[in-house]
Design a protein around this motif. Structure first.
Motif, mmCIF file in Angstrom:
data_model
loop_
_atom_site.group_PDB
_atom_site.id
_atom_site.type_symbol
_atom_site.label_atom_id
_atom_site.label_comp_id
_atom_site.label_asym_id
_atom_site.label_seq_id
_atom_site.Cartn_x
_atom_site.Cartn_y
_atom_site.Cartn_z
ATOM 1 N N GLU A 110 -2.896 16.204 -12.392
ATOM 2 C CA GLU A 110 -1.948 15.398 -11.617
ATOM 3 C C GLU A 110 -2.127 15.641 -10.119
ATOM 4 O O GLU A 110 -2.172 14.703 -9.331
ATOM 5 C CB GLU A 110 -0.506 15.711 -12.010
ATOM 6 C CG GLU A 110 -0.048 14.960 -13.245
ATOM 7 C CD GLU A 110 0.264 15.901 -14.370
ATOM 8 O OE1 GLU A 110 -0.158 17.075 -14.278
ATOM 9 O OE2 GLU A 110 0.909 15.476 -15.337
ATOM 10 N N ILE A 111 -2.201 16.903 -9.729
ATOM 11 C CA ILE A 111 -2.311 17.222 -8.307
ATOM 12 C C ILE A 111 -3.604 16.662 -7.741
ATOM 13 O O ILE A 111 -3.615 16.065 -6.653
ATOM 14 C CB ILE A 111 -2.251 18.754 -8.097
ATOM 15 C CG1 ILE A 111 -0.827 19.236 -8.340
ATOM 16 C CG2 ILE A 111 -2.694 19.122 -6.688
ATOM 17 C CD1 ILE A 111 -0.538 20.608 -7.837
ATOM 18 N N GLY A 156 2.797 17.697 -10.468
ATOM 19 C CA GLY A 156 1.819 18.757 -10.668
ATOM 20 C C GLY A 156 2.298 20.071 -10.065
ATOM 21 O O GLY A 156 2.167 21.136 -10.672
ATOM 22 N N GLY A 216 -3.418 12.832 -7.593
ATOM 23 C CA GLY A 216 -2.502 12.451 -6.526
ATOM 24 C C GLY A 216 -3.122 12.663 -5.152
ATOM 25 O O GLY A 216 -3.011 11.808 -4.262
ATOM 26 N N SER A 217 -3.800 13.783 -4.968
ATOM 27 C CA SER A 217 -4.383 14.086 -3.663
ATOM 28 C C SER A 217 -5.486 13.090 -3.320
ATOM 29 O O SER A 217 -5.592 12.641 -2.169
ATOM 30 C CB SER A 217 -4.956 15.501 -3.643
ATOM 31 O OG SER A 217 -3.962 16.410 -4.018
ATOM 32 N N ALA A 248 1.227 8.472 -5.358
ATOM 33 C CA ALA A 248 0.403 9.675 -5.199
ATOM 34 C C ALA A 248 1.278 10.890 -4.926
ATOM 35 O O ALA A 248 1.075 11.963 -5.505
ATOM 36 C CB ALA A 248 -0.591 9.471 -4.056
ATOM 37 N N VAL A 260 -5.398 6.475 0.636
ATOM 38 C CA VAL A 260 -4.379 5.726 1.362
ATOM 39 C C VAL A 260 -4.426 6.064 2.851
ATOM 40 O O VAL A 260 -4.336 5.200 3.712
ATOM 41 C CB VAL A 260 -2.985 6.043 0.792
ATOM 42 C CG1 VAL A 260 -1.908 5.450 1.690
ATOM 43 C CG2 VAL A 260 -2.849 5.481 -0.601
ATOM 44 N N LEU A 262 2.772 12.071 -8.156
ATOM 45 C CA LEU A 262 1.842 12.842 -8.994
ATOM 46 C C LEU A 262 1.723 14.275 -8.470
ATOM 47 O O LEU A 262 1.755 15.242 -9.234
ATOM 48 C CB LEU A 262 0.465 12.186 -9.005
ATOM 49 C CG LEU A 262 0.298 10.963 -9.885
ATOM 50 C CD1 LEU A 262 -1.099 10.398 -9.735
ATOM 51 C CD2 LEU A 262 0.556 11.328 -11.337
ATOM 52 N N ILE A 263 1.593 14.408 -7.150
ATOM 53 C CA ILE A 263 1.435 15.743 -6.575
ATOM 54 C C ILE A 263 2.684 16.581 -6.829
ATOM 55 O O ILE A 263 2.595 17.749 -7.204
ATOM 56 C CB ILE A 263 1.138 15.628 -5.061
ATOM 57 C CG1 ILE A 263 -0.220 14.946 -4.859
ATOM 58 C CG2 ILE A 263 1.152 16.995 -4.399
ATOM 59 C CD1 ILE A 263 -0.569 14.661 -3.422
ATOM 60 N N LEU A 265 -5.742 10.009 -4.365
ATOM 61 C CA LEU A 265 -5.096 8.738 -4.026
ATOM 62 C C LEU A 265 -4.551 8.769 -2.608
ATOM 63 O O LEU A 265 -4.722 7.842 -1.825
ATOM 64 C CB LEU A 265 -3.943 8.459 -4.996
ATOM 65 C CG LEU A 265 -4.304 7.974 -6.380
ATOM 66 C CD1 LEU A 265 -3.057 7.721 -7.195
ATOM 67 C CD2 LEU A 265 -5.110 6.699 -6.267
ATOM 68 N N LEU A 266 -3.885 9.875 -2.303
ATOM 69 C CA LEU A 266 -3.277 10.001 -0.983
ATOM 70 C C LEU A 266 -4.354 9.968 0.100
ATOM 71 O O LEU A 266 -4.186 9.330 1.146
ATOM 72 C CB LEU A 266 -2.493 11.312 -0.915
ATOM 73 C CG LEU A 266 -1.368 11.372 0.104
ATOM 74 C CD1 LEU A 266 -0.372 10.256 -0.136
ATOM 75 C CD2 LEU A 266 -0.661 12.717 0.021
ATOM 76 N N PHE A 277 0.821 -1.206 0.000
ATOM 77 C CA PHE A 277 0.000 0.000 0.000
ATOM 78 C C PHE A 277 0.851 1.250 0.000
ATOM 79 O O PHE A 277 0.447 2.300 -0.494
ATOM 80 C CB PHE A 277 -0.908 -0.017 1.234
ATOM 81 C CG PHE A 277 -2.287 0.416 0.929
ATOM 82 C CD1 PHE A 277 -3.093 -0.373 0.141
ATOM 83 C CD2 PHE A 277 -2.767 1.622 1.382
ATOM 84 C CE1 PHE A 277 -4.363 0.029 -0.175
ATOM 85 C CE2 PHE A 277 -4.037 2.026 1.069
ATOM 86 C CZ PHE A 277 -4.834 1.232 0.292
ATOM 87 N N ILE A 294 1.356 2.892 -3.407
ATOM 88 C CA ILE A 294 0.379 3.874 -3.885
ATOM 89 C C ILE A 294 0.665 5.229 -3.265
ATOM 90 O O ILE A 294 0.564 6.257 -3.927
ATOM 91 C CB ILE A 294 -1.051 3.512 -3.484
ATOM 92 C CG1 ILE A 294 -1.360 2.111 -3.927
ATOM 93 C CG2 ILE A 294 -2.025 4.458 -4.128
ATOM 94 C CD1 ILE A 294 -2.832 1.850 -3.821
#
Lengths: 287, 340, 414
Positions: free
Chosen positions: B286-287, A107, B290-291, A100, B297, A103-104, B293-294, A93, A96
C-alpha cells in the motif's frame, strides 16, 4: 421508536465524518478519499492515549481532541506538500492525490499499529443505558447525538458569525472573485483544510467506543459520509447535517422494516435523492 | 522526433505484447492479458470523460454485466458462438447503459452523476452477490475458453496461448473502433460539447442526445471487454462491479493522461508494472503504491502521456505542425489545460 | 490461411516450451525444494494472511532444522494475492512457470476457485489452507488439491451438537450474521447439528429463528441487537466476522448481552475477540477454532506454539497459524516419502498419508480430499483476576467424521 433514536445517533456519527468532508469540498472542490484514513488515524492516536478503558468522559473527549490536533497537523503537512503544489491542475487529478494519500495512510497505520483488532470501551457514564418510559436508550447513543449537534453548532457559529468563516464561504462561492477582492485566499484555504482534517480526527476519537479499530476502519464511514455530503449539497454544512440524519434514519428503519435486506435502502434513497433533488436538499443556497 | 520514431514506439509495444508468450513467464502473460482488457475498459471510460466531460463512477457495473453474460453463456456451452456472445454482451451493456443514461443524464451531471452511477453499480453488485444461480459472492468459476469455427477449421482457444493472441486481436479491434469513434465526426462533436455545451447547443448540436450516445457507447464497449475478460480470467465475481474496480479506469486515465487517446493505456500498463512489482512486498504494497501515485501526481501533473509529450516536445521544438508528438494526442490546442 | 496461421502459432508455442523446459528441470532437481505460498498480504484479508505466512514460516524453520526434505532444504516463496482472483492467478502462473510444483494457498474461497482449475495442467499439488466452502471439494473438486480446512457441515454441525449437549434446556436460538451468502452455510449446518443432537438426547426440537442480518462492515448494530434482545431467545449464534464481531459484542454489552443469553456461540473469531476486548470480553463465549494447543496437546503443536511465542510474544496464536504449519508439513512429508515433486506421485502419498501436525494426525478423505479430523471448541470470557482480563475456561473436541458431509466430488452437495 428505538429505531428513531438509533437512527439519529447513527446519523450524527455520519455527520461527524461528513462535516470535514463537506468543508474540504467547499474550498478545494474535491471529494477527499483520504478522509476515512484520517478518521482512522485520529481514532488510533486517541486509542493509544486513552487505552482500552478510558476513566471518564473527559478522558475520551481529551483523547479525541489530541487525535484531532494530531490529524490537523498531518493535514497541514499534506496541504503544504501535496494539495498546494497541484491546486492549479485539473481538479479530477486531485482525486488521485487523495487516493494515494489514503493508501499511504492505511499502509502506515498497519506498520505502526499492526493488524490486530483494537477495542476501546465507553467510559463510565456512557457504558450504561437510560430508560425513557419503556424505551431503552444507550447512553453512548445520546453522547454521539450530543457530540454531533455540538460540532454542528460550532461550525455554524464559525461559518456564519466569524469573519474567517465568512471568508471561507465567499471562497467556496467564488474563489476567483474572493481573490480579486483582496481576501487572503491561501491562508483561508489552508485553515479550512486543516479544520477539515482535524474534524476527521476528532470524529475518529469521539466514535472510538462505537466500533472496532482495524486498518479497514476508514471504509465503513467514508461511503456514508460521501453520501451525506452529496445529498446535502456539496460544501453545504447544514445540508450535510440534515442529510446525515436522513441517512441514519433510512438505514435504521431499513433494519427494522426490511430486515432481510440490510443496507439496501441507503442506496435506493441515494438514487432517489439524486434524481429528484440533484442539487442537494438546500438547492441554490450555499452555507 | 521523426515520423519513423513516432511509429517505432507503438510498433515496439505491439510486438512486445504479441510475442510475450514466447519468452515471458506465464504469470506475466496472464497479467498482460488482464492489463489489455483493463486498458480497453479504461479507453471506453475515457470516451465519456476525456471526450464528453462526464465522469462515471459506476463503469465497473457495465464491465461486470458483460463478464457475467459471457460467463453464463460459455458455461451453458455456447462457446462456438463466442464472437456473437461478445457482441451480445456489448449490446446488453449498451442497452442498460442507455436506460441509465436516459434517466441519469437528464437530471444530473458532474459529481452527482458520478455518485449516482456509483450507487447503481453498488446495487448491481449487491444483487449479484445475493443471486444463488450466479454463484453469490464466490462468483462463477471454471469458465471454459471457447473453440471458434472458421469454415472448415476451428481454433481451440483453450489450447496453449491461443486465447492470449485472440485477446490481443480482439482488444486491437475494440481499440481501433474506439479510435475511429474518437477521431471521427462524433468524437469532434463530443469534444465541442465538453469545451462548451452551450455553444455546442447554439450551433445546433443536440447535446443531450450526444451525451446519451457517448454514455451508451461507453457502457457497450465496457461490457464487450468484460465479455472478453471472463474466459481469460475463467472466474467472475461480484467484486468486478465494485467501487474499487470502478476507480481503476479513472486512475489509469488520470495517471496516463486524459487528454491523450492513448493515456488510459499507458496508465493501465504503468499500474500493471506497479501491481506485479509489489506482489512480494509483504505489508508494504500500500505504501509503495501510494507513494508512486503521489510522485506521479506531483511530478507529472498531466499524466504520463503528458510528461512524455512534454519530453518529446522539448526535443523537437520548433514543431512545424503544432503537433507535440506521440501519435494520437487529441484536441490540441484547445484541450490543453495547463501551461505546458 | 487460418490453418497456416494456426500451425505457425502452435509451432512457435512449442518452441517456447522446449526453450523453457530445461530451466524447469534444473530448478527442481537440485537446490532447495520450493513451496509457493499464495495468501492475502494486503487489504482486509491481511489479518488472516499474516497468520498463514507466520505458520508456514514456522513449518519451514522446523523442517529445515530437522534436516530438510530428502536431504534438500525447504524454501518458501511467498506471494501476495491482494485479495483479487486475477492477482492470485498471476502469481500462481508466475510461480508454476518458474518451476514450482508445490503450493499452499488460502484466505478467500473465490481466489482458490480461480487457481485450483490450473493445478492439473501445471502438474502441481496444492494444500488449501483453512477454507470452509463446500464447493472446493464438491462441484469444483480437483484431484490436485487437498482441503486442510474444516468443511461447514463438519465444523458447524459439530458446533450445533456441542451446544445441544451443553445447553439441552434452551428452547429458542437466535442467529446474528452478516448479509453475506457464504456465511449462510454456517447457520444452516449449525441448525442441523443442533436439532439432530436434541433429537438424539430425546428432547423436543428447539426453535431456530431466522438470522438477524447486518451489512458487512457496518458500524452500528444496535437495531439488530434490540431485535435479538426482544426475541426471547436464550441461545445466540454469532456469525459476524472480524471487527464486525467485536463491534457487535461491544455495543451489545450495554443492552445486557451477558444476562440475556445462557449460551453465546461464536462461529469463527475465537480468541481474537478476547484479545481485542480484554477486561470487557463477554462473560462466556463458546467459539469454534481450527487449532488450539491445549485442547489436544501433542509435541508438534507444542513446538509450533513455542516458536510462535518466540517470534511474536503471543501465546494465543490464531488457528490459521497451526493449519498453515500443517499444510506445509503435509507437502514436505509427501516429498520426503516419494523423493519427487510430481503430482502423480504426491497425490496418492498425501491421500494415504498420516503426517503428524498441530491438528493431530492429518488425514484426508480419499474420495474428495477433504480434511477429516477432530473439531475443537474453546470457551473463554472475562476474568477479573487475570492480568489479560480474560481467560480460556475449557475446551471440547468432537470427532469430525460424525458430522462431515458425504463425498460428492464433481457434483454440488445439498
Amino acid at each position: 421508536m428505538f429505531a428513531l433514536i438509533n437512527g439519529l445517533s447513527a446519523g450524527m456519527a455520519i455527520f461527524l465524518v461528513a462535516a470535514g468532508l463537506t468543508l474540504m469540498f467547499g474550498v478545494m472542490r474535491i471529494l477527499n478519499f483520504a478522509h476515512g484514513a484520517f478518521f482512522m488515524i485520529g481514532a488510533y492516536v486517541a486509542a493509544t492515549l486513552v487505552g482500552s478503558g478510558p476513566h471518564s468522559i473527559a478522558t475520551l473527549i481529551g483523547g479525541a481532541a489530541v487525535g484531532g490536533a494530531a490529524v490537523g497537523l498531518l493535514g497541514l503537512a499534506v496541504e503544504r506538500v501535496v494539495f498546494r503544489r497541484i491546486q492549479h491542475v485539473e481538479e479530477h487529478f486531485m482525486l488521485i492525490a487523495t487516493f494515494a494519500v489514503m493508501l499511504i495512510c492505511v499502509g502506515a497505520v498497519k506498520l505502526i499499529w499492526g493488524l490486530d483488532f483494537v477495542s476501546v470501551d465507553p467510559p463510565p457514564g456512557l457504558d450504561g443505558a437510560v430508560s425513557i418510559g419503556d424505551l431503552f436508550v444507550p447512553q453512548f447513543s445520546l453522547f454521539v447525538i450530543g457530540a454531533g449537534v455540538a460540532v454542528f453548532l460550532v461550525l455554524e457559529l464559525f461559518i456564519h458569525r466569524l469573519w474567517m468563516g465568512k471568508m471561507i464561504v465567499s471562497i467556496t462561492a467564488d474563489r476567483w472573485m474572493a481573490n480579486l477582492l483582496g481576501l487572503n485566499v491561501p491562508v483561508a484555504v489552508t485553515l479550512a483544510v486543516v479544520a477539515s482534517f482535524a474534524l476527521a480526527g476528532v470524529a475518529g476519537g469521539l466514535l472510538l467506543p462505537n466500533q472496532t479499530l482495524s486498518p479497514g476502519l476508514g471504509d465503513a464511514y467514508l461511503l456514508l459520509g460521501f453520501n451525506a455530503v452529496i445529498i446535502g449539497g456539496l460544501g453545504n454544512v447544514r445540508g450535510a447535517f440534515v442529510a446525515a440524519i436522513l441517512l441514519g434514519l433510512i438505514d435504521s428503519f431499513n433494519a427494522v422494516l426490511l430486515p432481510q435486506a440490510p443496507g439496501i435502502a441507503v442506496y435506493v434513497g441515494m438514487i432517489g435523492f439524486l434524481l429528484l433533488r440533484p442539487e442537494g436538499i438546500f438547492a441554490g443556497r450555499r452555507a | 522526433m521523426t515520423r519513423a520514431a513516432r511509429l517505432a514506439v507503438p510498433t515496439a509495444a505491439v510486438l512486445l505484447l504479441v510475442s510475450l508468450p514466447l519468452w515471458a513467464n506465464s504469470g506475466v502473460v496472464f497479467l498482460a492479458g488482464v492489463t489489455m482488457t483493463s486498458a480497453v475498459f479504461a479507453l471506453s471510460w475515457n470516451l465519456l470523460f476525456g471526450y464528453t466531460g462526464l465522469a462515471s463512477f459506476g463503469s465497473a457495473g457495465f464491465f461486470s454485466i458483460g463478464a457475467y453474460v459471457s460467463a453464463v453463456l460459455l458455461r451453458e456451452g455456447y462457446g462456438s458462438l463466442f464472437l456473437l456472445v461478445v457482441v451480445l454482451a456489448g449490446l446488453v451493456g449498451a442497452a442498460v447503459s442507455w436506460l441509465v443514461g436516459c434517466v441519469a443524464l437528464r437530471r444530473s451531471k458532474g459529481i452527482h452523476l458520478a455518485i449516482l452511477t456509483l450507487a447503481l453499480a453498488e446495487l448491481l453488485r449487491i444483487t449479484l452477490s445475493h443471486t444463488r444461480w450466479l454463484g453469490s459472492e464466490d462468483g462463477l468459476p471454471n469458465i471454459p475458453r471457447p473453440t471458434l469455427p472458421f469454415g472448415f477449421v476451428s481454433v481451440d482457444l483453450a489450447a496453449g496461448n491461443n486465447y492470449y493472441w485472440f485477446l490481443c486481436a480482439a482488444c486491437g479491434v475494440l481499440t481501433a473502433a474506439l479510435w475511429w469513434i474518437a477521431h471521427g465526426r462524433f468524437g469532434r462533436v463530443l469534444r465541442s460539447i465538453r469545451q462548451d455545451p452551450e455553444r455546442a447547443a447554439f450551433i445546433g448540436i443536440d447535446v443531450h442526445a450526444c451525451r446519451l450516445g457517448a454514455f451508451t457507447l461507453s457502457g457497450g464497449f465496457g461490457a464487450a471487454v468484460g465479455a472478453l475478460y471472463a474466459p481469460w480470467s475463467q472466474i467472475v465475481t461480484p467484486d468486478l462491479g465494485s467501487m474499487m474496480h470502478s476507480t481503476q479506469p479513472i486512475l489509469f486515465t488520470l495517471i496516463g493522461g486524459a487528454t491523450s487517446f492513448w493515456g488510459p493505456m499507458i496508465g493501465a500498463a504503468a499500474f500493471a508494472v506497479i501491481d506485479f512489482g509489489t506482489r512480494t512486498l509483504v505489508g508494504m504494497s500500500e505504501i509503495v503504491t501510494g507513494s508512486i501515485l503521489l510522485a506521479i501526481v506531483l511530478f507529472a501533473p498531466h499524466g504520463l502521456a503528458g510528461a512524455w509529450r512534454r519530453l518529446a516536445g522539448a526535443r523537437v521544438r520548433p514543431n512545424p505542425n503544432g503537433n507535440t508528438a506521440a501519435g494520437g494526442a487529441i484536441g490540441r490546442p484547445a484541450m490543453r489545460e495547463g501551461a505546458w | 490461411m487460418t490453418m497456416k496461421r494456426r500451425t505457425v502459432l502452435t509451432g512457435l508455442a512449442a518452441g517456447a516450451g522446449i526453450l523453457a523446459a530445461p530451466g524447469i528441470l534444473r530448478a527442481q532437481d537440485s537446490g532447495p525444494v520450493r513451496i509457493g505460498l499464495i495468501t492475502t498480504l494486503s487489504g482486509p484479508g491481511q489479518f488472516y494472511g499474516n497468520h498463514i505466512q507466520t505458520g508456514a514460516e514456522i513449518a519451514v524453520e522446523r523442517i529445515n532444522k530437522a534436516g530438510g526434505v530428502a536431504g534438500r532444504p525447504l524454501e518458501l516463496v511467498v506471494r501476495d494475492d491482494k485479495g483479487n482472483p486475477n492477482t492470485a492467478v498471476t502469481v500462481f502462473r508466475e510461480l508454476s512457470g518458474s518451476g514450482i510444483r508445490l503450493f499452499a494457498q488460502g484466505t478467500f474461497t473465490a481466489l482458490l476457485l480461480a487457481t485450483t482449475p490450473l493445478l492439473k495442467e501445471a502438474n502441481a499439488t496444492m494444500v488449501m489452507v483453512g477454507p470452509q466452502a463446500l464447493a472446493l471439494t464438491h462441484e469444483a473438486f480437483t484431484p490436485n488439491a487437498f482441503r486442510l480446512g474444516f468443511s461447514s457441515p463438519m465444523a458447524y454441525g459439530a458446533f450445533g451438537a456441542l451446544m445441544a449437549r451443553r445447553f439441552p434446556d434452551i428452547g429458542r436460538w437466535a442467529i446474528m450474521m452478516s448479509d453475506v451468502a457464504a456465511l449462510r452455510d454456517i447457520a444452516r449446518y449449525f441448525e442441523v447439528g443442533l436439532k439432530r443432537e436434541y433429537a438424539a438426547l430425546g428432547r423436543s426440537e428447539p426453535e431456530v429463528m431466522n438470522p438477524v442480518l447486518a451489512t458487512f462492515g457496518a458500524a452500528d448494530y444496535r437495531n439488530q441487537i434490540s431485535t435479538l434482545m426482544g426475541s426471547g431467545a436464550e441461545g445466540l449464534l454469532n456469525v459476524l466476522q472480524g471487527t464486525d464481531s467485536v463491534s457487535y459484542y461491544k455495543q451489545a454489552r450495554t443492552f445486557g448481552l451477558d444476562g440475556k443469553f445462557k449460551a453465546v456461540a461464536d462461529s469463527g473469531n475465537e480468541l481474537s475477540i478476547a484479545k481485542a476486548m480484554g477486561g470487557n470480553t463477554p462473560r462466556s463465549i463458546w467459539g469454534w477454532t481450527g487449532w488450539y494447543q491445549d485442547a489436544a496437546p501433542n509435541p508438534v503443536s507444542r513446538e509450533v506454539l513455542d516458536a510462535h511465542i518466540r517470534r511474536t510474544g503471543d501465546g494465543y496464536p490464531n488457528w490459521y497459524v497451526g493449519v498453515a504449519h500443517d499444510s506445509i508439513a503435509v507437502l514436505a512429508a509427501a516429498v520426503a516419502a516419494t523423493g519427487s515433486t510430481d503430482s502423480a506421485a504426491l497425490i496418492p502419498t498425501i491421500e494415504a498419508g498420516n503426517t503428524m501436525g498441530c491438528t493431530g494426525t492429518i488425514a484426508f478423505r480419499k474420495d474428495d480430499h477433504t480434511f477429516v479430523g477432530d473439531v475443537t471448541f474453546v470457551r473463554f470470557g472475562r476474568e477479573t483476576g487475570d492480568p489479560k482480563g480474560w481467560r480460556v475456561f475449557e475446551t471440547a473436541t468432537l470427532p469430525g467424521d460424525r458430522f462431515v458431509e458425504p463425498a460428492t466430488p464433481g457434483k454440488p452437495f445439498g
